[in-house]
Design an enzyme around this catalytic site. Structure first.
Site, PDB file in Angstrom:
ATOM      1  N   GLY A  31       0.816  -1.213   0.000  1.00 31.84           N
ATOM      2  CA  GLY A  31       0.000   0.000   0.000  1.00 31.84           C
ATOM      3  C   GLY A  31       0.846   1.259   0.000  1.00 31.84           C
ATOM      4  N   ALA A  32       0.216   2.401   0.383  1.00 31.79           N
ATOM      5  CA  ALA A  32       0.868   3.725   0.276  1.00 31.79           C
ATOM      6  C   ALA A  32       1.412   3.866  -1.147  1.00 31.79           C
ATOM      7  CB  ALA A  32       1.963   3.906   1.318  1.00 31.79           C
ATOM      8  N   HIS A  37       4.295   1.930  -8.093  1.00 33.40           N
ATOM      9  CA  HIS A  37       3.324   0.822  -8.057  1.00 33.40           C
ATOM     10  C   HIS A  37       2.438   0.846  -9.302  1.00 33.40           C
ATOM     11  CE1 HIS A  37       4.057   1.471  -3.611  1.00 33.40           C
ATOM     12  NE2 HIS A  37       4.290   0.177  -3.729  1.00 33.40           N
ATOM     13  N   ASP A 150      13.754  -2.542  -5.384  1.00 37.52           N
ATOM     14  CA  ASP A 150      14.098  -3.521  -4.350  1.00 37.52           C
ATOM     15  C   ASP A 150      14.857  -4.659  -5.030  1.00 37.52           C
ATOM     16  OD1 ASP A 150      12.653  -2.439  -1.904  1.00 37.52           O
ATOM     17  OD2 ASP A 150      11.058  -2.445  -3.385  1.00 37.52           O
ATOM     18  N   SER A 185       9.486   5.793  -3.413  1.00 37.35           N
ATOM     19  CA  SER A 185       9.355   4.827  -2.326  1.00 37.35           C
ATOM     20  C   SER A 185       8.249   5.311  -1.404  1.00 37.35           C
ATOM     21  CB  SER A 185      10.673   4.749  -1.538  1.00 37.35           C
ATOM     22  OG  SER A 185      10.449   4.137  -0.275  1.00 37.35           O
ATOM     23  N   ARG A 187       8.361   5.160   1.592  1.00 38.53           N
ATOM     24  CA  ARG A 187       9.027   5.746   2.767  1.00 38.53           C
ATOM     25  C   ARG A 187       9.486   7.187   2.522  1.00 38.53           C
ATOM     26  NH1 ARG A 187      10.639   0.037   3.678  1.00 38.53           N
ATOM     27  NH2 ARG A 187       9.875  -0.487   5.764  1.00 38.53           N
TER      28      ARG A 187
HETATM   29  O1  PAF Z   1       7.984  -4.712  -1.941  1.00 32.21           O
HETATM   30  C1  PAF Z   1       7.010  -4.762  -1.152  1.00 32.21           C
HETATM   31  O2  PAF Z   1       6.154  -3.889  -1.121  1.00 32.21           O
HETATM   32  C2  PAF Z   1       6.911  -5.923  -0.188  1.00 32.21           C
HETATM   33  O3  PAF Z   1       8.162  -6.325   0.242  1.00 32.21           O
HETATM   34  C3  PAF Z   1       6.122  -7.112  -0.771  1.00 32.21           C
HETATM   35  C4  PAF Z   1       6.811  -7.712  -1.970  1.00 32.21           C
HETATM   36  C5  PAF Z   1       4.717  -6.655  -1.144  1.00 32.21           C
HETATM   37  C6  PAF Z   1       5.983  -8.221   0.290  1.00 32.21           C
HETATM   38  O4  PAF Z   1       5.359  -7.751   1.431  1.00 32.21           O
END
Ligand code: PAF
Length: 281
Positions: A31-32, A37, A150, A185, A187
């Site tokens: 989320g967020a 995304h 990531d 991100s 964050r």
């Molecule tokens: O990258 C993320 O947001 C998380 O690590 C994931 C892959 C959804 C697993 O919780």
């Protein structure tokens, strides 16, 4: 777009999609949501696909003292963004559905999970591997999409899938960046104005190190320079390393695909980033 909080409902919708001959594409998230995304959703939206996004802030991938309790939660705006992006189904499981009383399984992926963030955040990748395996079993996607930001997580998931024979194709999607180069991100919202201005030093230091190494500078010297630059910019550096892009082992020969990976903190906010070192120049 339909939103599910119970597995039975999600499975019925997935069965209906399969009945229509649609292939399921999964975008796991915590989320967020941001444009990074949405780039995953867009990559997943192939003709005939049924795109499922999961939103689950996975407690098992946060260590003691990490930011689980303050991790941004924006369910309503996340759902609106997913709808706008053309997502078909949203899987929003409660913690009890993912980790019911008595849950006792943990998946530890060896090798690629051990250095870098694996060393800096003990147990983190076990939590990631466990929840991703569970999501794969729940959703049974043909493809699953993860951001290259990531980078180590992506390597861990590829290893997990290969080792445990999950019938899912893992698709890595390039890192999305703000105009000044900072990797998007969830964050980044923790950064105050002053920290946000400093944060751009991270992609810049990686870019400079990548160019220097590609141009023939000894990697150790380029890495030391990047660490010093980040420290001077106000970061506490966890690591800046050059690794083999496949195995993530250090000291890769120059004829291998090489990747710079970094993690560093501005105040209490930990940022990660990575960059390929071009084989030529
Ligand atoms: O990258 C993320 O947001 C998380 O690590 C994931 C892959 C959804 C697993 O919780």
């Amino acid at each position: 777009m339909e939103v599910f909080r119970e597995l039975a409902g999600l499975r019925a919708a997935l069965a209906a999609a399969a009945g229509e001959g649609r292939e399921v594409a999964l975008v796991p998230t915590m989320g967020a949501l941001h444009a990074g995304h949405i780039a995953l959703i867009e990559a997943a939206r192939r003709p005939g696909a049924c795109v499922v996004a999961s939103i689950f802030v996975n407690p098992r991938q946060f260590g003691a003292g990490e930011d689980l309790s303050r991790y941004p939660r924006k369910e309503l705006s996340d759902i609106a963004m997913l709808n706008e992006a053309g997502c078909d189904l949203v899987w929003l499981p409660p913690v009890e559905a993912m980790y019911p009383a008595g849950f006792a399984t943990s998946i530890a992926v060896g090798g690629v999970s051990e250095g870098l963030d694996g060393a800096a955040r003990p147990g983190h990748f076990d939590g990631v591997a466990t929840v991703v395996a569970k999501l794969f079993n729940q959703v049974q996607p043909a493809r699953a999409y993860f951001g290259e930001k990531d980078f180590q997580q992506l390597a861990v998931i590829r290893r997990l899938v290969a080792d445990l024979d999950f019938a899912v194709e893992i698709v890595g999607v390039p890192t999305q960046r703000d105009d000044d180069g900072l990797a998007l991100s969830s964050r980044n919202v923790y950064l105050d104005e002053e920290q946000r201005a400093k944060a751009v030093a991270l992609p810049r230091a990686l870019g400079q190190a990548a160019r220097a190494i590609a141009g023939g500078t000894a990697p150790d010297a380029a890495l030391a320079e990047a660490r010093a630059t980040l420290t001077a910019a106000g970061f506490d550096v966890d690591y800046v390393e050059l690794v083999d892009a496949g195995s993530l082992l250090p000291d890769p020969p120059a004829d291998r695909r090489r990747q710079l990976l970094a993690a560093a903190r501005l105040g209490s906010t930990r940022l990660i980033d990575n960059l390929a070192v071009s084989p030529t120049i």
